[in-house]
Motif scaffolding. Sequence first.
Motif, mmCIF file in Angstrom:
data_model
loop_
_atom_site.group_PDB
_atom_site.id
_atom_site.type_symbol
_atom_site.label_atom_id
_atom_site.label_comp_id
_atom_site.label_asym_id
_atom_site.label_seq_id
_atom_site.Cartn_x
_atom_site.Cartn_y
_atom_site.Cartn_z
ATOM 1 N N PRO A 1 0.837 -1.203 0.000
ATOM 2 C CA PRO A 1 0.000 0.000 0.000
ATOM 3 C C PRO A 1 0.867 1.246 0.000
ATOM 4 N N ALA A 2 0.439 2.255 -0.745
ATOM 5 C CA ALA A 2 1.228 3.488 -0.841
ATOM 6 C C ALA A 2 0.305 4.687 -1.018
ATOM 7 N N THR A 3 -0.793 4.706 -0.273
ATOM 8 C CA THR A 3 -1.754 5.796 -0.428
ATOM 9 C C THR A 3 -1.194 7.132 0.038
ATOM 10 N N SER A 4 -0.179 7.098 0.908
ATOM 11 C CA SER A 4 0.387 8.344 1.432
ATOM 12 C C SER A 4 1.548 8.858 0.591
ATOM 13 N N LEU A 5 2.004 8.083 -0.388
ATOM 14 C CA LEU A 5 3.206 8.425 -1.151
ATOM 15 C C LEU A 5 2.912 9.534 -2.156
ATOM 16 N N ILE A 6 3.592 10.671 -1.990
ATOM 17 C CA ILE A 6 3.454 11.798 -2.914
ATOM 18 C C ILE A 6 4.832 12.409 -3.145
ATOM 19 N N PHE A 7 4.931 13.264 -4.164
ATOM 20 C CA PHE A 7 6.197 13.954 -4.398
ATOM 21 C C PHE A 7 5.925 15.334 -4.975
ATOM 22 N N SER A 8 6.922 16.189 -4.851
ATOM 23 C CA SER A 8 6.940 17.475 -5.537
ATOM 24 C C SER A 8 8.378 17.717 -5.976
ATOM 25 N N TYR A 9 8.554 18.686 -6.875
ATOM 26 C CA TYR A 9 9.906 18.943 -7.372
ATOM 27 C C TYR A 9 10.100 20.427 -7.620
ATOM 28 N N GLN A 10 11.139 20.976 -7.009
ATOM 29 C CA GLN A 10 11.576 22.347 -7.262
ATOM 30 C C GLN A 10 13.023 22.448 -6.796
ATOM 31 N N GLY A 11 13.943 22.401 -7.740
ATOM 32 C CA GLY A 11 15.356 22.393 -7.384
ATOM 33 C C GLY A 11 15.754 21.140 -6.632
ATOM 34 N N GLY A 12 14.964 20.100 -6.786
ATOM 35 C CA GLY A 12 15.168 18.842 -6.077
ATOM 36 C C GLY A 12 13.825 18.227 -5.750
ATOM 37 N N ALA A 13 13.845 16.972 -5.368
ATOM 38 C CA ALA A 13 12.601 16.245 -5.106
ATOM 39 C C ALA A 13 12.297 16.208 -3.617
ATOM 40 N N THR A 14 11.017 16.335 -3.284
ATOM 41 C CA THR A 14 10.533 16.082 -1.933
ATOM 42 C C THR A 14 9.596 14.890 -2.012
ATOM 43 N N ILE A 15 9.974 13.800 -1.368
ATOM 44 C CA ILE A 15 9.195 12.564 -1.383
ATOM 45 C C ILE A 15 8.665 12.327 0.019
ATOM 46 N N THR A 16 7.358 12.103 0.128
ATOM 47 C CA THR A 16 6.699 11.971 1.424
ATOM 48 C C THR A 16 5.934 10.661 1.476
ATOM 49 N N ILE A 17 6.066 9.950 2.607
ATOM 50 C CA ILE A 17 5.361 8.682 2.782
ATOM 51 C C ILE A 17 5.175 8.422 4.272
ATOM 52 N N SER A 18 4.095 7.738 4.625
ATOM 53 C CA SER A 18 3.836 7.402 6.021
ATOM 54 C C SER A 18 4.728 6.253 6.468
ATOM 55 N N ALA A 19 5.214 6.338 7.707
ATOM 56 C CA ALA A 19 6.000 5.243 8.274
ATOM 57 C C ALA A 19 5.190 3.954 8.314
ATOM 58 N N ALA A 20 3.857 4.074 8.420
ATOM 59 C CA ALA A 20 2.997 2.891 8.454
ATOM 60 C C ALA A 20 3.099 2.091 7.164
ATOM 61 N N GLU A 21 3.395 2.768 6.041
ATOM 62 C CA GLU A 21 3.509 2.077 4.758
ATOM 63 C C GLU A 21 4.938 1.640 4.464
#
Length: 307
Positions: A135-155
């Motif tokens: 499961p990866a419902t919390s996984l998102i990203f953004s990019y501006q001068g580099g990537a920001t990747i976000t995910i829940s520890a539960a996943e």
Amino acid sequence: MGRLRSSGLLALVALACVAVPAAVGAAPLGTTAPAAATANAVTYTDSSGENAAAPDITTIVASNNDAGVISFRINIPNRAALTVDMLIAMEIDSDNNPATGSPDGTDYAIELLQGEVFLFKWDGGNFTRRAGDPPATSLIFSYQGGATITISAAELGNTKNLRFNTIVIAGLTTDPVTGDLDFTNATADVAPAVDAGLYTYEVKIGRATLNVRNFSTAPARPLAGKSFALRLQAARSDTGALVQGGRVTCVGRIGSARLAGTGRFVGRQAVCTFRIPAAAKGKTFRGTITIVFEGLKASRSYSRTIG
């Protein structure tokens, strides 16, 4: 079933090095120790300027909030925008145990490619994913001068202590017939350096509290001979979820005399209802409503002259 397009960070580094050895050359590539930490944000510094043609990781900042959501900010200042020839991948040892998972000891992989980000899990032979697994419902990203990747520890297996590495590749092409990635002209940067181990990060979650979201009365002021209600809405600090159950305690006084109240939940609000005596006009009503849920408490007090 989907498989990780970048099957192993070290293999990718080897391919990239064949094309441009300077991309991960002999210069030391940073350290596995965090350079600085504020709150629960930890900054890992990688060396820079190895190859002007390659994407250049300068720092990675790992952090998490009290809901257990982990953020990885991968700073790549010489790549202001995410382009179609780029791939960013992370391998994560979620149980902090090098003896489990892949040959590198990693259990999960995150791959950002062509504007999409996916989570993969080691299945004993490869990093794979199926619909909803992992499961990866919390996984998102953004990019501006580099990537920001976000995910829940539960996943990530409810991780508390993890290890990770990151690679950024540019110059990829895709075979129009097979869809395979072509690394022939690729350049890359990896952090930490090859054979330098993995960065370590501890997920720290503060003790949850109940925060008051809304407090109101009905009617606006207590009236003699009428019912009067205190209404309280509270949410958990760690998840933001509104409390819809638990114990509601009501304390009321008119002057020095106690006034009984009844408490219950109505939807997402706790409600304390008091019957104001007909002879109480002009006296002061004081009341307190309290929610107790899983050992957490939120309350609000009120005082006003009875009309």
